[in-house]
Design a protein around this motif. Structure first.
Motif, short mmCIF file in Angstrom:
data_model
loop_
_atom_site.label_atom_id
_atom_site.label_comp_id
_atom_site.label_asym_id
_atom_site.label_seq_id
_atom_site.Cartn_x
_atom_site.Cartn_y
_atom_site.Cartn_z
N SER A 1 -30.58 15.31 -80.94
CA SER A 1 -29.69 16.27 -80.30
C SER A 1 -29.53 15.96 -78.81
CB SER A 1 -30.23 17.69 -80.49
OG SER A 1 -29.41 18.63 -79.84
N PRO B 1 -21.68 18.55 -82.13
CA PRO B 1 -22.88 17.85 -81.66
C PRO B 1 -22.71 17.25 -80.26
CG PRO B 1 -22.46 17.29 -83.94
CD PRO B 1 -21.27 18.07 -83.46
N VAL C 1 -30.22 16.61 -90.68
CA VAL C 1 -30.61 17.45 -89.55
C VAL C 1 -30.69 16.59 -88.30
CG1 VAL C 1 -32.44 18.89 -88.58
CG2 VAL C 1 -31.86 19.06 -91.02
N LEU C 2 -30.08 17.08 -87.23
CA LEU C 2 -30.24 16.43 -85.93
C LEU C 2 -31.58 16.89 -85.34
CD1 LEU C 2 -26.63 16.78 -84.50
CD2 LEU C 2 -27.87 14.62 -84.75
N THR C 3 -32.51 15.97 -85.20
CA THR C 3 -33.79 16.32 -84.60
C THR C 3 -33.60 16.67 -83.13
OG1 THR C 3 -34.29 14.05 -83.90
CG2 THR C 3 -34.91 14.68 -86.16
N ASP C 4 -34.62 17.22 -82.51
CA ASP C 4 -34.52 17.55 -81.09
C ASP C 4 -34.20 16.31 -80.27
OD1 ASP C 4 -35.07 20.17 -81.66
OD2 ASP C 4 -37.20 20.06 -81.12
N HIS D 1 -23.47 10.92 -89.99
CA HIS D 1 -24.64 11.12 -89.15
C HIS D 1 -25.02 9.81 -88.44
CE1 HIS D 1 -28.24 13.41 -88.04
NE2 HIS D 1 -28.96 12.33 -88.29
N GLU E 1 -22.39 25.79 -87.60
CA GLU E 1 -23.21 26.61 -88.49
C GLU E 1 -22.63 26.66 -89.90
OE1 GLU E 1 -26.19 27.99 -88.03
OE2 GLU E 1 -26.20 26.96 -86.08
N LYS F 1 -23.65 23.61 -91.84
CA LYS F 1 -25.05 23.67 -92.25
C LYS F 1 -25.24 24.64 -93.42
CE LYS F 1 -26.73 24.43 -88.05
NZ LYS F 1 -27.76 24.60 -86.98
N ASP G 1 -25.46 20.16 -81.89
CA ASP G 1 -25.78 20.43 -83.29
C ASP G 1 -24.49 20.57 -84.09
OD1 ASP G 1 -27.33 20.83 -85.52
OD2 ASP G 1 -27.99 22.85 -84.98
N TYR G 2 -24.62 20.44 -85.40
CA TYR G 2 -23.49 20.62 -86.30
C TYR G 2 -23.07 22.09 -86.34
CZ TYR G 2 -24.48 15.90 -88.07
OH TYR G 2 -24.67 14.54 -88.18
N LYS H 1 -25.85 15.04 -77.38
CA LYS H 1 -25.20 16.04 -76.53
C LYS H 1 -24.74 15.43 -75.21
CE LYS H 1 -25.86 20.69 -74.61
NZ LYS H 1 -26.80 21.82 -74.47
#
Length: 512
Positions: free
Chosen positions: A311, A285, A305-308, A224, A293, A296, A290-291, A315
């Motif tokens: 992200s 990502p 967790v990738l926060t907004d 991460h 599914e 997760k 995002d990672y 991206k």
């Protein structure tokens, strides 16, 4: 969508079993396509205690095994001359963070700065592009001691500042930047299995005995922070340097092609799950924010967790994807392991990996040779095209391993390179957006997993000679002929040239 990709994997395995391009030349590749060779700092430079360089985690892990390496620090002019004689269009090398900024942050080491300026200038003067890797398993030990290296968010700041120095000092002459080398393997090997620097793991998961670590959580945390450091560095380059320096920047991932062991739904799903864990861990990502599914779901709260905000930072943070590809392996479902309460990254992936279709032949760390499955490179590139929108790609490492010895007759390496470069040409003709190819490695180097036990080099380095003499193997002659426009074939009826000579495009050089 998952089922679609599972079917894609199976169809590619069935559709691409044979190399269709047999005879080809460099001229068959698109204009501007770059061919080169690669090494990395700790594996070639040596001079580990000279001119202000500080210890890195790789020094600590290998107990000084790379103190001399192959001494490119002192022999770079000779090596660049050899690259020019070989016909390389580019050289991919890494910068030692511990040589350039010995404390990890703060003052720049003038002697380290001078060395990399000299190396880059020497390459440019011989018409060879500089493709630079910022990081290859070797952050300064001081940062590991201070805050745990990649386990701390502090490294995002320090890595970005280190990259800023590199962009500022070298970027006017660098064609391409990679941020972190194979972070997917580095996170797993360094923080779960303990087999690469910094050698962290916890019982019962580590393959070697580790004195500290947590295999259940640390691989995800380290990865991460690598992802965030990569994205921060890319944003810096794009905002401050790219418009003036006109280079490109990306990240380089270790990328096996993964084939279901059987045509069962379980194995097909397992192959896709393994792709998500090994490739999607970083590419999802970068492309989607995002990672995957399945990661997760299986890793749960152990996966950060990738926060907004994160992200949005991550991206789109790449101009290209670099790939390190050596072979294809077989995947068998092992979902029953998900019932185990205490799991690591590999248990979360829930597959068994093998080199062959024999379920009792596990994927090993030290293969004598990689199975030659060039169709797997086509499968991998087609997968990236279909799953991720056909991003620009560089093959940053590809080559054949052998046990290290003094033989210059490496016919199997020649056969391997011929097959994989031909397969790459097939993939490009099928629409892959691949833009460059680098052989690993230019020289026999100090290898990551077994030091001097294995060999990938085009050139043998005589460790018994005080001058560490470089001698060309058959593969060096073959690659040089190809780079200079000669046509190559898998026919074994003609003998390979023994010296660098006339490499007319009309000359046919064969393997064997």
């Amino acid at each position: 969508m998952l089922r679609l990709y599972c079917l894609l994997i199976l169809m590619l395995n069935l559709a691409l079993p044979v190399l269709s391009v047999d005879t080809y030349s460099k001229e068959d590749f698109p204009p501007g396509f770059i061919f080169g060779a690669a090494t990395s700092a700790y594996q070639v430079e040596g001079a580990a205690r000279e001119d202000g360089r500080s210890p890195s985690v790789w020094d600590t892990f290998s107990r000084g095994g790379g103190d001399v390496a192959v001494d490119e620090y002192h022999k770079y002019k000779e090596d660049v001359q050899l690259m020019a004689e070989t016909g390389l269009g580019a050289y991919r090398f890494s910068i030692s963070w511990a040589r350039l900024i010995p404390n990890g942050r703060g003052p720049v080491n003038p002697k380290g700065l001078r060395y990399y300026n000299n190396l880059i200038n020497e390459l440019i003067s011989h018409g060879i592009q500089a493709h630079v890797l910022l990081y290859n398993y070797d952050h300064p030990q001081s940062l590991e001691d201070e805050y745990g290296g990649w386990l701390s968010r502090n490294i995002v700041r320090d890595f970005t500042a280190y990259a800023d120095v590199c962009f500022r000092e070298f970027g006017d002459r660098v064609s391409s930047w990679s941020t972190i080398n194979e972070p997917n393997i580095f996170a797993n090997g360094g923080y779960d299995q303990g087999v690469v620097p910094p050698g962290r793991c916890s019982y019962p998961f580590g393959l070697w005995n580790c004195s500290k670590g947590n295999s259940s959580t640390e691989p995800y945390l380290a990865a991460h922070n690598m992802l965030l450091a990569h994205a921060s560095t890319v944003r810096l380059y794009k905002d401050r340097y790219q418009s003036k320096q006109n280079g490109v920047i990306g990240v380089t991932l270790y990328a096996l092609w993964l084939v279901p062991l059987t045509n069962s739904t379980e194995d097909e799903t397992a192959a896709q799950r393994a792709m998500d864990f090994l490739i999607g861990w970083f590419v999802n990502p970068l492309v989607f924010g995002d990672y995957p599914e399945v990661m997760k779901k299986n890793a749960g709260s152990r996966l950060p967790v990738l926060t907004d905000q994160e992200s949005k930072l991550v991206k789109g943070a790449f101009d290209f994807l670099g790939l390190i590809h050596y072979t294809t392996v077989y995947i068998k479902d092992n979902s029953k392991i998900l019932k185990t309460e205490n799991r690591d990254f590999n248990a979360d992936m829930a597959v068994t990996i093998s080199f062959t279709q024999d379920e009792d032949d596990p994927f090993g760390l030290f293969p004598v040779e990689y199975p030659q499955r060039p169709w797997g490179l086509q499968g991998l590139l087609e997968y990236l095209k279909q799953a991720y929108g056909n991003p620009p790609v560089y093959i940053h490492e590809n080559g054949q391993v052998s046990r290290r010895n003094s033989s210059l007759d490496d016919t199997s390496r020649v056969e391997y390179l011929h097959a994989y470069i031909g397969s790459l040409l097939d993939a490009i003709r099928n629409g892959s957006n691949t833009r460059g190819y680098f052989v690993w490695s230019f020289l026999d180097v100090f290898e990551l997993l077994d030091g001097r036990g294995s060999s990938y080099g085009l050139y043998f380095v005589d460790l018994d000679d005080p001058s560490l003499r470089r001698l060309p193997k058959k593969s060096a002659h073959w690659y040089s002929h190809f780079l200079k426009g000669g046509r190559v074939s898998s026919s074994r009826t003609l003998e390979l040239e023994k010296t660098f000579g006339d490499s007319s495009s009309e000359t046919l050089v064969s393997i064997g």
